[in-house]
Enzyme design. Structure first.
Site, mmCIF file in Angstrom:
data_model
loop_
_atom_site.group_PDB
_atom_site.id
_atom_site.type_symbol
_atom_site.label_atom_id
_atom_site.label_comp_id
_atom_site.label_asym_id
_atom_site.label_seq_id
_atom_site.Cartn_x
_atom_site.Cartn_y
_atom_site.Cartn_z
ATOM 1 N N CYS A 50 0.819 -1.219 0.000
ATOM 2 C CA CYS A 50 0.000 0.000 0.000
ATOM 3 C C CYS A 50 0.849 1.263 0.000
ATOM 4 O O CYS A 50 0.445 2.291 -0.540
ATOM 5 C CB CYS A 50 -0.908 0.027 1.221
ATOM 6 S SG CYS A 50 -1.931 -1.427 1.458
ATOM 7 N N ASP A 82 -2.710 -3.483 7.561
ATOM 8 C CA ASP A 82 -3.860 -4.233 8.063
ATOM 9 C C ASP A 82 -3.876 -5.650 7.505
ATOM 10 O O ASP A 82 -4.205 -6.604 8.215
ATOM 11 C CB ASP A 82 -5.160 -3.519 7.684
ATOM 12 C CG ASP A 82 -5.393 -2.269 8.519
ATOM 13 O OD1 ASP A 82 -4.420 -1.776 9.115
ATOM 14 O OD2 ASP A 82 -6.532 -1.793 8.568
ATOM 15 N N CYS A 123 -2.160 2.831 3.174
ATOM 16 C CA CYS A 123 -2.946 1.823 3.880
ATOM 17 C C CYS A 123 -4.066 2.478 4.685
ATOM 18 O O CYS A 123 -4.083 3.681 4.916
ATOM 19 C CB CYS A 123 -2.047 0.960 4.754
ATOM 20 S SG CYS A 123 -2.811 -0.621 5.213
ATOM 21 N N ASP A 124 -4.978 1.652 5.146
ATOM 22 C CA ASP A 124 -6.291 2.097 5.614
ATOM 23 C C ASP A 124 -6.284 3.273 6.583
ATOM 24 O O ASP A 124 -7.029 4.234 6.423
ATOM 25 C CB ASP A 124 -7.026 0.930 6.286
ATOM 26 C CG ASP A 124 -7.379 -0.184 5.328
ATOM 27 O OD1 ASP A 124 -7.064 -0.064 4.132
ATOM 28 O OD2 ASP A 124 -7.969 -1.179 5.777
ATOM 29 N N LYS A 125 -5.475 3.193 7.643
ATOM 30 C CA LYS A 125 -5.556 4.213 8.692
ATOM 31 C C LYS A 125 -4.787 5.475 8.339
ATOM 32 O O LYS A 125 -4.901 6.482 9.042
ATOM 33 C CB LYS A 125 -5.058 3.651 10.025
ATOM 34 C CG LYS A 125 -5.775 2.388 10.469
ATOM 35 C CD LYS A 125 -7.284 2.505 10.381
ATOM 36 C CE LYS A 125 -7.977 1.192 10.669
ATOM 37 N NZ LYS A 125 -7.729 0.122 9.673
ATOM 38 N N CYS A 195 -5.113 -2.088 -1.305
ATOM 39 C CA CYS A 195 -5.979 -3.209 -1.677
ATOM 40 C C CYS A 195 -7.065 -2.764 -2.652
ATOM 41 O O CYS A 195 -7.713 -1.739 -2.457
ATOM 42 C CB CYS A 195 -6.573 -3.832 -0.431
ATOM 43 S SG CYS A 195 -5.321 -4.467 0.716
ATOM 44 N N GLU A 447 -10.152 -5.891 13.178
ATOM 45 C CA GLU A 447 -11.013 -6.220 12.046
ATOM 46 C C GLU A 447 -11.137 -7.731 11.929
ATOM 47 O O GLU A 447 -10.153 -8.451 12.081
ATOM 48 C CB GLU A 447 -10.441 -5.652 10.748
ATOM 49 C CG GLU A 447 -10.432 -4.138 10.722
ATOM 50 C CD GLU A 447 -9.849 -3.565 9.447
ATOM 51 O OE1 GLU A 447 -9.959 -2.348 9.272
ATOM 52 O OE2 GLU A 447 -9.280 -4.333 8.638
ATOM 53 N N SER A 473 -13.004 -5.554 8.168
ATOM 54 C CA SER A 473 -12.229 -5.046 7.047
ATOM 55 C C SER A 473 -13.181 -4.546 5.970
ATOM 56 O O SER A 473 -14.312 -5.023 5.845
ATOM 57 C CB SER A 473 -11.351 -6.169 6.485
ATOM 58 O OG SER A 473 -10.910 -5.864 5.187
#
Length: 561
Positions: A50, A82, A123-125, A195, A447, A473
């Protein structure tokens, strides 16, 4: 207006000679001390695909800021992967990292008196972490998404990392062999980028574009394509102009723009995590927002995009089909966006979308025509009942019937539930209860992608329910309800569920109910004892002490004084 409104406190006057001496060492010349100093919050890391391409974007941003007449300063911030930490103790640190990222960007920018910041994340956060800092500081800022990964391919189908998680369930159910498991594993993540489905990273980047804090089309670009680097450099120019005009984040992050973002999240079939993150972002920007607002928007906005996890396509397909601007124009044309919302460029949403057609191209089926949506209403439903008096978030997609009543199968951790699923101990009609995984109880609100993917892989996605005080997730789909609040660790009703209890999940009725009498519930509550903290030192202990309920965003700066 002076462009160095903040940084002049470290660059001007006789007393700041030592400050300038240090700045000269990092490349400042005499003529640079009157320029704006612009931070580049660089999320580069080789921890995860990511973020592994972000350094090149930071360098393009640096060049763009210099060309635009300002002085860039690159600093690093962290990421957690993640996908790699999923299913392990490490996932407890994922939501914690949102706060660490926010605090680190706020600390660097404010500590160094920067005039603006360009934040780059993957990435996600990274996304909500950066936006929390931007909203808190309220200095000119823009967010640059590191870009999405391109899909992998196997046997004529597109793969994402979720394909690999689901393959584990298929393998355990005897549906695939060692060779196919390895083939999926080897092909799922072919290069750099976040992702690829409409999972959390792509959801949040799309929402930030809709909110006006990122440039049009930038949220669905592939990380490895040249246009992503070009867009980053353009973002640098736009930010320097915003500094000159003093366009501030809280002029952009408003009630209207957040409603726009949530509308787009519904239309693209986005992640449940967006609910948690936007509650936190709104609070940082002093905007009133509750779970009920998500339900109001869900009821009026259809799901227009056929995207993974429950759909067919990935973010790069959405980009080719017209991207987020096409989705936004459809919503605007039907009165579901606020066209007068300001964006970082100084234009309004309506001005940016002026030349976009009101209907998508007929030569694609990623974005459905308005009269043929995937779902007539949004997919993220807010459930309440005696199991979730503060609320819970359900993502009801990819299932034939959004109602289930069944016996509770109770697990005190994610690991215990996954072991049971992979051992074939979960049957059709069961409702898994995974508790003590909330913000305080986990701590960190892990998650549950591993168990939900195992359920899908085992062929039980239509037949099993799952509720948790943890999160899901963005890759999760099925009959799943997360963010159950109050959480188990503070005595929420989810802590009182016993093995075999009847539970009802009814998405159309917005109901999450434990089917026992109020008297029995009261008896159990009287006998409940809070568990001992799982951590008594370090970052998880601090987080557990400070974090609020998921129903208000799991923030860590609520009622400190």
């Amino acid at each position: 207006m002076s462009e160095n409104l903040r940084s002049q406190v470290v660059t001007q006057g006789v007393q700041r000679s030592p400050n300038r001496a240090m700045l000269r060492a990092v490349g400042f010349k005499d003529e640079d001390f009157n320029k704006a100093i612009v931070g580049i919050a660089n999320g580069y890391s080789t921890i995860t695909p990511c973020n592994m391409g972000i350094n090149q974007l930071a360098q393009r941003a640096e060049a763009g800021i210099k060309t635009a007449g300002a002085m860039p300063q690159i600093f690093g911030t962290i990421t957690i992967s993640d996908g790699i930490s999923m299913g392990t103790e490490g996932m407890k640190y994922s939501l914690v990292s949102r706060e660490v990222i926010a605090d680190s960007i706020e600390t660097a920018c404010t500590g160094q008196s920067m005039d603006g910041v360009l934040a780059i994340g993957g990435c996600d956060k990274n996304m909500p972490g950066a936006m929390l800092a931007i909203a808190r500081m309220n200095i000119p800022a823009i967010f640059v998404y590191g870009g999405t990964i391109k899909p992998g391919h196997y046997n004529g189908r597109d793969l994402t990392v979720v394909s690999s998680f689901e393959a584990v369930g298929q393998y355990s159910a005897g549906k695939i062999d060692d060779k196919e498991l390895l083939e999926v594993e080897s092909r799922a993540c072919p290069g750099a980028g976040s992702c690829g489905g409409m999972f959390t990273a792509n959801t949040m980047s799309s929402a930030f574009e809709a909110m006006g804090m990122s440039l049009p089309y930038s949220s669905t670009m592939a990380a490895e394509d040249a246009e992503k680097a070009d867009s980053t450099e353009k973002s640098a120019f736009v930010l320097v102009e915003a500094i000159k005009k003093q366009i501030l984040p809280r002029q952009i992050i408003t009630r209207k723009s957040i409603e726009n973002a949530i509308s787009v999240i519904m239309a693209v079939g986005g992640s449940t995590n967006a609910v948690l993150h936007f509650l936190a972002i709104a609070r940082a920007a002093n905007v009133e927002l509750t779970l009920d607002d998500f339900e109001t928007i869900r009821a009026r906005v259809p799901v227009l995009c056929d995207l993974k996890p429950s759909g067919k396509y990935v973010a790069t397909d959405l980009h080719k089909a017209g991207g987020i601007p096409q989705v936004m124009k459809m919503l605007l044309a039907h009165g579901l966006l606020h066209g007068d919302s300001l964006t970082i460029s100084g234009q309004t949403i309506a001005e940016i979308l002026a030349d976009i057609p009101e209907e998508p191209s007929a030569n694609q089926d990623v974005i459905r025509a308005w009269n043929n949506p995937m779902y007539a209403q949004g997919h993220l439903a807010i459930l309440r009942g005696n199991l979730a008096t503060e609320g819970a978030v359900a993502k009801i997609t990819g299932v034939k019937k959004p109602v289930i009543t069944g016996p509770a199968r109770v697990f005190e951790s994610e690991e215990a539930s996954l072991d049971a699923i992979l051992a074939g101990k979960i049957q059709a009609g069961d409702i898994l209860v995974i508790r003590y995984e909330g913000p305080k109880g986990g701590p960190g609100m892990r998650e549950m992608l591993a168990p939900t993917s195992a359920i899908i892989g085992a062929g039980l996605g239509d037949a099993v329910g799952l509720i948790t005080d943890g999160r899901f997730s963005g890759g999760t789909y099925g009959m799943v309800v997360g963010h159950v609040a109050p959480e188990a660790a503070v005595g929420g009703a989810i802590a009182l569920v016993e093995e075999g209890d009847s539970i009802t999940i009814d998405a159309p009725a917005r109901l999450l109910q434990l089917n026992i009498s109020e008297e029995e519930l009261a008896r159990r509550r009287a006998n409940w004892q809070p568990p001992a903290p799982r951590y008594t030192k370090g970052v998880l202990a601090k987080y557990a002490k400070l974090v609020s309920s998921s129903s208000i965003g799991a923030v860590t700066d609520l009622d400190l004084f």
